[in-house]
Design a protein around this motif. Structure first.
Motif, PDB file in Angstrom:
ATOM      1  N   LYS A 136      28.467 -53.313  32.851  1.00 50.30           N
ATOM      2  CA  LYS A 136      29.398 -53.311  33.972  1.00 50.30           C
ATOM      3  C   LYS A 136      30.642 -54.082  33.558  1.00 50.30           C
ATOM      4  O   LYS A 136      30.574 -55.262  33.234  1.00 50.30           O
ATOM      5  N   ASP A 192      24.105 -54.730  32.542  1.00 48.51           N
ATOM      6  CA  ASP A 192      23.534 -54.430  33.853  1.00 48.51           C
ATOM      7  C   ASP A 192      22.105 -53.918  33.754  1.00 48.51           C
ATOM      8  O   ASP A 192      21.278 -54.199  34.612  1.00 48.51           O
ATOM      9  N   PHE A 200      30.949 -48.634  35.051  1.00 51.01           N
ATOM     10  CA  PHE A 200      29.736 -48.739  34.250  1.00 51.01           C
ATOM     11  C   PHE A 200      29.914 -47.929  32.967  1.00 51.01           C
ATOM     12  O   PHE A 200      30.298 -46.758  33.004  1.00 51.01           O
ATOM     13  N   ASN A 209      34.727 -52.992  37.404  1.00 47.64           N
ATOM     14  CA  ASN A 209      33.633 -52.471  38.223  1.00 47.64           C
ATOM     15  C   ASN A 209      33.273 -51.037  37.836  1.00 47.64           C
ATOM     16  O   ASN A 209      32.864 -50.230  38.666  1.00 47.64           O
TER      17      ASN A 209
END
Length: 282
Positions: A152, A142, A158, A156
């Motif tokens: 990511k 990302d 991080f 969903n």
């Protein structure tokens, strides 16, 4: 004593004389700062084109120009401006140098990650938007900063990984070469026909969305296990983003297709033979 100081007359002539004395130096210092700022504005575009032509990463270009290049110019401008104002720049620089050494020892991990970040930008093992596996994490890149790489995941979430850990770990880039091959292991019983199983599996895999026809899917015999003939269904997807979807779908559809064709998928079993078992009459 403070009251006497406040009541003392202010020598405005002395202040004005000092102000007029240093006014040219202030003007020169401001001119130096403005001149270096104009130099930055007029050269950043040229420097950017040079770095783009050298195939530098966009994030690295932004860091080099907006942070490092601008910072170096402003430090030089600041030193020159202070010297015109009568500041002992040599002593100040020495003091900053000692403080920098102390900060460097206190922030070794941060500096190590920053150096690793430059190595990532230079070596380019991955780019933003590519799917990678690193440090036990699988996901899409990302963002890349000087200190961390942010991934990511498919959940969903991080994951922030220090760059030093990234360069010290084995890294798998699933997107680097475009197409990605999926391998799904399927076992069939020894009594079943390999050719029949291959035909059933290939027919089912060809119906799955995202599976490429070129290269065509294959079914190979990987090994002869203790309880099963171990096959591998191999299929290709155009984008690594579809890898997990294809993997799960092939696994599910293979089971359904073999069941429909009445091809047995065995499970591990063990036969136990007992010697010296008493007869029924004993």
């Amino acid at each position: 004593m403070l009251e006497n100081f406040l009541k003392a007359p202010i020598d405005t002539d002395w202040f004005l004389a000092k102000f007029y004395e240093v006014l040219p130096n202030i003007g020169t210092a401001l001119a130096i700062l403005v001149g270096f700022w104009i130099l930055y504005l007029s050269t950043r575009g040229i420097l950017r084109r040079i770095l783009i032509h050298a195939d530098f990463n966009e994030t690295l270009i932004r860091i080099l120009i907006q942070n490092i290049y601008l910072g170096v110019l402003m430090v030089i401008a600041g030193i020159m401006a202070l010297s015109h104002l009568g500041v002992n720049v040599v002593a100040a620089t020495a003091g900053f140098g000692i403080a920098g050494i102390a900060v460097g020892f206190a922030a070794q991990d941060v500096l190590s990650n920053i150096i690793a970040g430059f190595m990532i930008f230079w070596d380019k093992p991955f780019r933003i938007g590519q799917w990678v596996t690193v440090a036990g994490e699988y996901g899409k890149v990302d963002d890349i900063t000087l200190r961390t790489t942010r991934i990511k995941t498919r959940n969903n979430t991080f994951v922030v990984i220090p760059n030093q850990k990234v360069i010290n770990e084995v890294l798998i880039n699933h997107s680097r070469k475009g197409m990605t091959r999926i391998n799904v292991k399927v076992g069939i019983a020894y009594k079943e026909s390999i050719d029949n199983a291959r035909t059933v599996l290939l027919e089912e895999v060809s119906k799955i969305d995202k599976i490429l026809t070129h290269p065509a899917p294959e079914v190979i015999v990987e090994s002869l296990g203790d309880s099963s003939i171990n096959l591998v269904v191999q299929a290709w997807v155009a984008d690594a983003e579809d890898e997990m979807f294809a993997l799960f779908t092939i696994t599910e559809q293979s089971k359904k297709a073999l069941d429909a064709a009445q091809i047995q998928i065995p499970f591990p079993h063990m036969q136990i033979f007992m010697e010296g078992t008493p007869s029924a009459g004993q």
